[in-house]
Write a protein that holds these residues in place. Structure first.
Motif, PDB file in Angstrom:
ATOM      1  N   GLU A   1      42.105  14.945 -61.969  1.00  0.00           N
ATOM      2  CA  GLU A   1      43.162  14.127 -61.385  1.00  0.00           C
ATOM      3  C   GLU A   1      43.473  12.891 -62.230  1.00  0.00           C
ATOM      4  OE1 GLU A   1      40.644  15.346 -59.713  1.00  0.00           O
ATOM      5  OE2 GLU A   1      41.696  16.874 -58.521  1.00  0.00           O
ATOM      6  N   CYS A   2      42.519  12.501 -63.097  1.00  0.00           N
ATOM      7  CA  CYS A   2      42.740  11.338 -63.957  1.00  0.00           C
ATOM      8  C   CYS A   2      43.513  11.761 -65.209  1.00  0.00           C
ATOM      9  CB  CYS A   2      41.404  10.699 -64.324  1.00  0.00           C
ATOM     10  SG  CYS A   2      40.444  10.141 -62.903  1.00  0.00           S
ATOM     11  N   GLY A   3      43.916  10.782 -66.017  1.00  0.00           N
ATOM     12  CA  GLY A   3      44.609  11.079 -67.261  1.00  0.00           C
ATOM     13  C   GLY A   3      45.771  10.135 -67.502  1.00  0.00           C
ATOM     14  N   LEU A   4      46.714  10.568 -68.354  1.00  0.00           N
ATOM     15  CA  LEU A   4      47.861   9.756 -68.742  1.00  0.00           C
ATOM     16  C   LEU A   4      49.122  10.259 -68.043  1.00  0.00           C
ATOM     17  CD1 LEU A   4      47.239   9.345 -72.582  1.00  0.00           C
ATOM     18  CD2 LEU A   4      46.570   7.815 -70.726  1.00  0.00           C
ATOM     19  N   PHE A   5      50.002   9.305 -67.698  1.00  0.00           N
ATOM     20  CA  PHE A   5      51.286   9.609 -67.081  1.00  0.00           C
ATOM     21  C   PHE A   5      52.378   8.874 -67.858  1.00  0.00           C
ATOM     22  CE2 PHE A   5      48.116  10.297 -63.914  1.00  0.00           C
ATOM     23  CZ  PHE A   5      48.552  11.401 -63.196  1.00  0.00           C
ATOM     24  N   LEU A   6      53.421   9.608 -68.312  1.00  0.00           N
ATOM     25  CA  LEU A   6      54.487   9.078 -69.152  1.00  0.00           C
ATOM     26  C   LEU A   6      55.769   8.993 -68.331  1.00  0.00           C
ATOM     27  CD1 LEU A   6      52.299  10.165 -71.119  1.00  0.00           C
ATOM     28  CD2 LEU A   6      54.136  10.766 -72.691  1.00  0.00           C
ATOM     29  N   GLU A   7      56.506   7.881 -68.526  1.00  0.00           N
ATOM     30  CA  GLU A   7      57.784   7.715 -67.858  1.00  0.00           C
ATOM     31  C   GLU A   7      58.633   6.704 -68.630  1.00  0.00           C
ATOM     32  OE1 GLU A   7      57.218   6.185 -63.970  1.00  0.00           O
ATOM     33  OE2 GLU A   7      55.979   4.499 -64.600  1.00  0.00           O
ATOM     34  N   ASN A   8      59.923   6.670 -68.314  1.00  0.00           N
ATOM     35  CA  ASN A   8      60.850   5.712 -68.907  1.00  0.00           C
ATOM     36  C   ASN A   8      61.114   4.606 -67.899  1.00  0.00           C
ATOM     37  OD1 ASN A   8      61.199   7.080 -71.384  1.00  0.00           O
ATOM     38  ND2 ASN A   8      62.666   8.493 -70.417  1.00  0.00           N
TER      39      ASN A   8
ATOM     40  N   SER B   1      51.800  15.475 -85.381  1.00  0.00           N
ATOM     41  CA  SER B   1      50.490  14.913 -85.005  1.00  0.00           C
ATOM     42  C   SER B   1      50.614  13.437 -84.644  1.00  0.00           C
ATOM     43  CB  SER B   1      49.491  15.087 -86.169  1.00  0.00           C
ATOM     44  OG  SER B   1      49.971  14.432 -87.330  1.00  0.00           O
ATOM     45  N   HIS B   2      51.843  12.994 -84.294  1.00  0.00           N
ATOM     46  CA  HIS B   2      52.032  11.571 -83.999  1.00  0.00           C
ATOM     47  C   HIS B   2      51.323  11.169 -82.710  1.00  0.00           C
ATOM     48  CE1 HIS B   2      54.832  11.326 -87.291  1.00  0.00           C
ATOM     49  NE2 HIS B   2      55.617  12.261 -86.762  1.00  0.00           N
ATOM     50  N   HIS B   3      51.258  12.088 -81.763  1.00  0.00           N
ATOM     51  CA  HIS B   3      50.672  11.758 -80.453  1.00  0.00           C
ATOM     52  C   HIS B   3      49.257  12.306 -80.310  1.00  0.00           C
ATOM     53  CE1 HIS B   3      54.559  10.269 -79.172  1.00  0.00           C
ATOM     54  NE2 HIS B   3      55.119  11.415 -79.564  1.00  0.00           N
TER      55      HIS B   3
ATOM     56  N   MET C   1      38.875  -7.399 -63.896  1.00  0.00           N
ATOM     57  CA  MET C   1      38.288  -7.583 -65.225  1.00  0.00           C
ATOM     58  C   MET C   1      36.910  -6.929 -65.344  1.00  0.00           C
ATOM     59  SD  MET C   1      40.258  -9.032 -67.340  1.00  0.00           S
ATOM     60  CE  MET C   1      41.680 -10.104 -67.545  1.00  0.00           C
ATOM     61  N   ASP C   2      36.185  -6.718 -64.226  1.00  0.00           N
ATOM     62  CA  ASP C   2      34.844  -6.140 -64.290  1.00  0.00           C
ATOM     63  C   ASP C   2      34.839  -4.629 -64.141  1.00  0.00           C
ATOM     64  OD1 ASP C   2      33.715  -8.645 -64.582  1.00  0.00           O
ATOM     65  OD2 ASP C   2      33.544  -8.962 -62.419  1.00  0.00           O
ATOM     66  N   CYS C   3      36.021  -3.992 -64.045  1.00  0.00           N
ATOM     67  CA  CYS C   3      36.069  -2.529 -63.938  1.00  0.00           C
ATOM     68  C   CYS C   3      35.631  -1.891 -65.256  1.00  0.00           C
ATOM     69  CB  CYS C   3      37.486  -2.073 -63.579  1.00  0.00           C
ATOM     70  SG  CYS C   3      37.989  -2.555 -61.918  1.00  0.00           S
ATOM     71  N   SER C   4      34.880  -0.805 -65.146  1.00  0.00           N
ATOM     72  CA  SER C   4      34.398  -0.101 -66.336  1.00  0.00           C
ATOM     73  C   SER C   4      35.456   0.882 -66.812  1.00  0.00           C
ATOM     74  CB  SER C   4      33.099   0.639 -66.022  1.00  0.00           C
ATOM     75  OG  SER C   4      32.080  -0.263 -65.666  1.00  0.00           O
ATOM     76  N   VAL C   5      35.696   0.883 -68.128  1.00  0.00           N
ATOM     77  CA  VAL C   5      36.669   1.794 -68.742  1.00  0.00           C
ATOM     78  C   VAL C   5      36.038   2.381 -69.993  1.00  0.00           C
ATOM     79  CG1 VAL C   5      38.643   0.506 -67.844  1.00  0.00           C
ATOM     80  CG2 VAL C   5      37.719  -0.088 -70.081  1.00  0.00           C
ATOM     81  N   PRO C   6      36.488   3.567 -70.427  1.00  0.00           N
ATOM     82  CA  PRO C   6      35.978   4.124 -71.686  1.00  0.00           C
ATOM     83  C   PRO C   6      36.316   3.201 -72.859  1.00  0.00           C
ATOM     84  CG  PRO C   6      37.080   5.815 -70.399  1.00  0.00           C
ATOM     85  CD  PRO C   6      37.363   4.529 -69.727  1.00  0.00           C
ATOM     86  N   LYS C   7      35.413   3.135 -73.797  1.00  0.00           N
ATOM     87  CA  LYS C   7      35.611   2.280 -74.964  1.00  0.00           C
ATOM     88  C   LYS C   7      36.804   2.778 -75.789  1.00  0.00           C
ATOM     89  CE  LYS C   7      32.499   2.481 -78.161  1.00  0.00           C
ATOM     90  NZ  LYS C   7      31.200   2.328 -78.850  1.00  0.00           N
ATOM     91  N   MET C   8      37.606   1.817 -76.306  1.00  0.00           N
ATOM     92  CA  MET C   8      38.803   2.090 -77.107  1.00  0.00           C
ATOM     93  C   MET C   8      39.836   2.888 -76.293  1.00  0.00           C
ATOM     94  SD  MET C   8      38.345   0.467 -79.855  1.00  0.00           S
ATOM     95  CE  MET C   8      39.647   1.086 -80.902  1.00  0.00           C
ATOM     96  N   LEU C   9      39.953   2.564 -74.988  1.00  0.00           N
ATOM     97  CA  LEU C   9      40.929   3.239 -74.139  1.00  0.00           C
ATOM     98  C   LEU C   9      42.352   2.772 -74.434  1.00  0.00           C
ATOM     99  CD1 LEU C   9      41.740   4.892 -71.546  1.00  0.00           C
ATOM    100  CD2 LEU C   9      41.293   2.786 -70.260  1.00  0.00           C
ATOM    101  N   LEU C  10      42.537   1.486 -74.645  1.00  0.00           N
ATOM    102  CA  LEU C  10      43.882   0.920 -74.707  1.00  0.00           C
ATOM    103  C   LEU C  10      44.471   0.903 -76.114  1.00  0.00           C
ATOM    104  CD1 LEU C  10      43.290  -2.083 -72.276  1.00  0.00           C
ATOM    105  CD2 LEU C  10      44.206   0.185 -71.760  1.00  0.00           C
ATOM    106  N   GLN C  11      43.634   0.901 -77.138  1.00  0.00           N
ATOM    107  CA  GLN C  11      44.156   0.780 -78.507  1.00  0.00           C
ATOM    108  C   GLN C  11      45.090   1.932 -78.873  1.00  0.00           C
ATOM    109  OE1 GLN C  11      43.123   2.762 -81.358  1.00  0.00           O
ATOM    110  NE2 GLN C  11      44.511   1.628 -82.731  1.00  0.00           N
ATOM    111  N   PRO C  12      44.754   3.213 -78.561  1.00  0.00           N
ATOM    112  CA  PRO C  12      45.707   4.284 -78.921  1.00  0.00           C
ATOM    113  C   PRO C  12      47.042   4.160 -78.178  1.00  0.00           C
ATOM    114  CG  PRO C  12      43.516   5.183 -78.497  1.00  0.00           C
ATOM    115  CD  PRO C  12      43.483   3.776 -78.050  1.00  0.00           C
ATOM    116  N   ILE C  13      47.007   3.687 -76.906  1.00  0.00           N
ATOM    117  CA  ILE C  13      48.263   3.567 -76.158  1.00  0.00           C
ATOM    118  C   ILE C  13      49.139   2.475 -76.766  1.00  0.00           C
ATOM    119  CG2 ILE C  13      49.247   3.152 -73.890  1.00  0.00           C
ATOM    120  CD1 ILE C  13      46.668   4.115 -72.651  1.00  0.00           C
TER     121      ILE C  13
ATOM    122  N   ASN D   1      43.965  12.980 -77.309  1.00  0.00           N
ATOM    123  CA  ASN D   1      42.519  12.769 -77.251  1.00  0.00           C
ATOM    124  C   ASN D   1      42.147  11.881 -76.063  1.00  0.00           C
ATOM    125  OD1 ASN D   1      42.173  14.314 -79.553  1.00  0.00           O
ATOM    126  ND2 ASN D   1      42.225  12.545 -80.934  1.00  0.00           N
ATOM    127  N   LEU D   2      42.909  10.829 -75.828  1.00  0.00           N
ATOM    128  CA  LEU D   2      42.616   9.920 -74.717  1.00  0.00           C
ATOM    129  C   LEU D   2      42.772  10.634 -73.379  1.00  0.00           C
ATOM    130  CD1 LEU D   2      41.924   7.122 -73.742  1.00  0.00           C
ATOM    131  CD2 LEU D   2      44.333   6.501 -73.910  1.00  0.00           C
TER     132      LEU D   2
END
Length: 569
Positions: free
Chosen positions: A541-548, A522-524, A454-466, A529-530
């Protein structure tokens, strides 16, 4: 006048340092080089003297020396063994054999024969050492234990000439191995003086200490008298120093005998000579100071006036009098400074007019920025008003939506770039509540995040777009939607996974997120941007990873470093 005096002082100090520092450095280097070379030569001479001393002393300590030969000849003489084993008197024959066996050592040693009971029976000296010696302790006992080998003992000595300095003894046995008696060799200071004569320098002095650092012999009675103070120094620090600074000491050990040799030698350069060198250096420094003061005074008179005029012109410019000018006549560096000052004053006058125009435009831009900042605050205040109106009219859904929307808006316009994961999840809950009201609770939101993350730092508004992408494209066509948010740490990286039970991604979209959405699609854009923010803010090396997921839904995982700390503004 005050300014020229300050400049003159700085010039004097500068010239003084310029003259004194090289002089002091050169003097120091010369003295150090002289001291090092002198010390090196002293050490070489001391080592050479120590080698001479050890070479001389080796004549009575090594296995092939004359003292060992004498002990072996005495122990193997049938005449001497019969004399020790019987009461019969063969004085003439015994002394002839004894003197013959000790012929090589009589110049520095006296030989005594003791019987098995420790009683003196024969001696090559005029004065016997002792009429009898104990055989159950002392040197005779040690000789019996050594079984024919020479042993050394250092008797307590006051340095007197009639007291032996060193005692060597060996046991004498019959061919059958029966102990018959002992041979004892006394070495007096006079014998050691003869032994070391010619091995030392004229002013060198030698002190021999026992294995327990007690004085045994010295070539100088004065050095022998100081043996106890030298012993204390050796026991306390292991080194010797001369308080007067006239002498230096070299300590070496003779390993076969265990004796310590202390050489005292005078320094090549006396303290008086060192003081003379220091006095000469100080006199040179004083001469350099006087010369530097004289040169600085002459130069300061020629340089003070132009500098004072230039300083006055600078003060006028400081008071915004940009029409100040200095005299440009002359061909020296001060004239060049005057020309550059005049050009600078002209440029400042032009730039002042441009700055006034620039400040006017900047004030207008700041005013527009402040007006733009009023709009979000106005929206927050309006949402608060809507919340109270909806509560008054008993419309709780509108109150919840306006409250959550106001919290989201305040969170978005905050100055922080990163926030703790705990705060990010709290804001995400507000957004999920708004979407659940909008979709009439058609989906459920499950949050499984360990407390340790819970104390890890993350960019603001990281989770809302996902989460928004999961709502719009994942559960939009599902009657009973389910969105799950989980987090875990692996190898120092924080993984935040948002999964849904929708139709999933097409095969070409799975894997690392890549590429920007086209203009038609432009749906994604939020995911693009995230992903860009994570790679730019942290690393590629960081970023988003998509899978089913195996159940058929889609999963988006954000990977970033697991950093714990305060938020960054």
């Amino acid at each position: 006048m005050l300014r020229s005096t300050k400049f003159r002082s700085r010039l004097i100090y500068g010239l003084l340092f310029t003259a004194l520092i090289p002089l002091a450095l050169c003097s120091f280097l010369i003295l150090q080089s002289f001291r090092i070379r002198t010390s090196s030569r002293e050490q070489q001479q001391a080592l050479a003297s120590a080698d001479y001393v050890r070479a001389a002393f080796s004549q009575i300590t090594q296995s092939d020396d004359r003292l060992n030969h004498a002990a072996e000849r005495i122990g193997s003489s049938e005449v001497l063994r019969r004399a020790l084993s019987s009461e019969a008197s063969y004085y003439t024959l015994v002394y002839t054999e004894l003197f013959s066996a000790t012929q090589e050592i009589r110049s520095y040693a006296v030989a005594d024969l003791y019987d098995a009971a420790g009683k003196l029976v024969y001696s090559t000296g005029n004065q016997p050492y002792r009429d009898s010696l104990p055989v159950d302790w002392g040197i005779l006992y040690a000789a019996a234990q050594a079984e024919g080998q020479l042993v050394l003992r250092c008797p307590d000595s006051s340095g007197a000439a009639d007291e032996p300095a060193l005692l060597y003894s060996a046991s004498i046995h019959s061919p059958e191995g029966r102990l018959l008696g002992y041979s004892l060799f006394r070495i007096y200071p006079s014998g050691l003086q003869d032994l070391f004569r010619g091995r030392l320098g004229v002013q060198d002095e030698l002190l021999i200490l026992s294995p327990y650092w007690h004085p045994v012999f010295s070539t100088s009675q004065n050095l022998f008298n100081t043996a106890h103070s030298l012993r204390e120094q050796l026991m306390n620090s292991g080194t010797l120093r001369d308080e007067t600074g006239v002498y230096f000491y070299t300590v070496c050990k003779d390993e076969p005998s265990g004796l310590f040799f202390v050489l005292r030698q005078p320094h090549m350069v006396s303290p008086d000579t060192t003081r003379q060198l220091v006095v000469i250096t100080v006199l040179c420094a004083l001469g350099s100071i006087l010369l530097a003061v004289w040169v600085s005074l002459r130069f300061s008179r020629q340089m003070a006036k132009p500098l004072e005029n230039l300083q006055t012109a600078f003060e006028q410019v400081e008071h915004n009098r940009l029409d100040a000018r200095v005299d440009e006549s002359g061909r020296d560096e001060f004239a060049q400074l005057g020309k550059r000052f005049n050009r600078m004053a002209e440029a400042l006058s032009r730039n002042q007019q441009e700055l006034v125009e620039g400040e006017r435009e900047l004030n207008q831009a700041q005013l527009r920025m402040l007006q733009a900042q009023l709009n979000p605050h106005f929206l927050c205040n309006t949402l608060d008003t809507m919340k109270w109106i909806s509560k008054t009219n008993k419309v709780p859904q509108v109150a919840v939506m306006s409250t959550n929307l106001a919290d989201l808006l305040r969170f978005c316009i905050g100055p922080e770039e990163t926030v703790p994961l705990r705060q990010e999840l709290q804001v995400l809950q507000r957004y999920v509540e708004i979407q659940q009201i909008r979709l009439s609770d058609r989906f459920e939101f499950v949050l499984t995040v360990p407390e340790a993350l819970m104390d890890c730092s993350v960019p603001k508004m990281l989770l809302q777009p996902i989460v928004e992408n999961a709502i719009l494209h994942g559960i939009d066509t599902v009657a009973e939607g389910r969105i799950t948010l989980a987090a875990f740490e692996e190898q120092g990286m924080l993984h935040i996974c948002v999964s849904d039970n929708g139709p999933g991604f097409s095969p070409e979209m799975t894997g690392r997120y890549h590429g920007a959405p086209s203009r038609e699609d432009s749906h994604h854009l939020g995911l693009y941007n995230l992903n860009t923010i994570l790679q730019k803010y942290y690393s590629p090396e960081c970023g988003l990873f998509l899978e089913n997921t195996p159940e058929g839904g889609a999963s988006v995982t954000a990977v970033l470093p697991a950093e714990r700390g305060t938020s960054h503004a």
